[in-house]
Design a protein around this motif. Structure first.
Motif: not given
Length: 363
Positions: A217, A219-220, A223, A248
């Protein structure tokens, strides 16, 4: 006695190498010779994840490479099983030795047992109790079929006994990964990026991430990396990027100047970096063990671990998905307030000798 040793992924090579060295030492001293075949399943086929480890750890060329290659879990498992069945039929053995908890471990265990061949599991009995992890499925199936178990800790012994395994099938020997670590300590070398990034001992972090729950993921992943960058006290974070993470990461790399992405390293180079880091952030099982023995603070981005001894005894702490805990943990390292930890019992660099002794006299 004839045995077949299975290696397929990077951690396997580090666990098999000391066993092979110990077999050679045994055969020089004893009449009851142990002959072995080394089967490389080809699960890790990139030279940076495979060939270089054979060279550094003085592993002999494998007797066969099954060429499993990439694919889904099912595809890879099926290819390994098909090819290993052919190999085992052509080269019968007294004992198949599998290590760890990767796809190759599971696949070759199933094949061996269906051909009525005994199996010994190095690192038997370890558990995360998290069935979302493919490795936990591999462990459970492998341990349900294996005849003998070489364990790393008493926690693993108790897990096996609770599942009904008799005492005489369990051999508490220690950790072969630590054997390889001891073997390597006087052979470490600084990677090229040591000078390129102008790194200084205890003034940088090492980061490794590869688990799907952390890297798939985007976005994860961003973060996580942003939190690490903001909490690292302006120290560089050296990030050997696993192939599955590269795509990614590249999409937002420019937004994270403190994260120094590099290609995967050889074992000697990686341990050199870990040894001199102020701290390590990881989701890897093996790194939790290595940092514990090296006395380096380790922050593990997982809610559970199959190596609880690294938390109870060693230098590791679990923080799960709590990014506040991640920031707090790095600030704790920055203040020099991390626990010292101790080395678990029998993690002394002599595990493979105990395994070979058991194979020669008992198994």
């Amino acid at each position: 006695m004839r045995i077949t040793l299975i290696a397929g992924a990077r951690p396997n090579f580090m666990k098999i190498a000391p066993i092979i060295r110990s077999i050679h030492n045994h055969n020089q001293k004893h009449q009851n010779q142990i002959t072995f075949r080394l089967v490389h399943t080809g699960q890790h086929y990139d030279d940076k994840l495979s060939k270089v480890f054979f060279e550094e750890l003085a592993l002999p060329a494998p007797d066969v490479n099954l060429g499993a290659g990439s694919g889904t879990q099912a595809e890879q498992t099926a290819r390994i099983m098909i090819e290993f069945e052919r190999d085992l039929l052509q080269n019968p053995t007294d004992l198949v030795v599998v290590v760890g908890d990767v796809t190759s471990t599971l696949a070759c265990t199933i094949v061996a047992k269906k051909l009525n061949t005994k199996v010994a599991h190095v690192e038997g009995g370890i558990r995360s109790f998290d069935m979302t992890m493919p490795e936990e499925v591999n462990r459970l199936v492998t341990d349900s079929l294996s005849d003998y178990f070489f364990t790393t800790t008493d926690i693993a012994n108790q897990n096996l006994k609770k599942s009904g395994v008799a005492d005489e099938r369990i051999f508490f020997v220690g950790n072969t990964m630590i054997d390889s670590l001891h073997y390597s300590l006087d052979k470490l070398k600084a990677p090229a990026i040591w000078n390129t990034l102008q790194l200084k001992a205890k003034d940088y972090y090492v980061l490794t991430l590869h688990r799907p729950s952390n890297v798939d993921d985007g976005e994860k992943l961003f973060t996580i990396l942003k939190t690490i960058e903001q909490s690292a006290g302006h120290k560089p974070i050296v990030f050997p990027v696993h192939p599955r993470t590269r795509k990614n990461f590249q999409s937002f790399e420019a937004k994270l100047p403190g994260i120094k992405a590099i290609d995967p390293l050889s074992y000697f180079e990686f341990i050199y970096l870990v040894r001199d880091a102020v701290g390590v952030i990881t989701d890897s099982g093996g790194v939790q063990e290595e940092t514990t023995v090296l006395g380096v603070p380790c922050v593990t981005l997982r809610a559970n671990t199959e190596r609880p001894e690294t938390v109870f005894t060693g230098t590791n702490e679990l923080i799960g998905d709590d990014y506040h805990k991640l920031g707090d943990a790095l600030e704790k390292i920055e203040r020099g307030n991390w626990k010292k930890g101790e080395i678990p019992a029998l993690w002394d660099g002599k595990t493979a000798d105990r395994i070979v002794q058991a194979i020669a006299t008992t198994v």
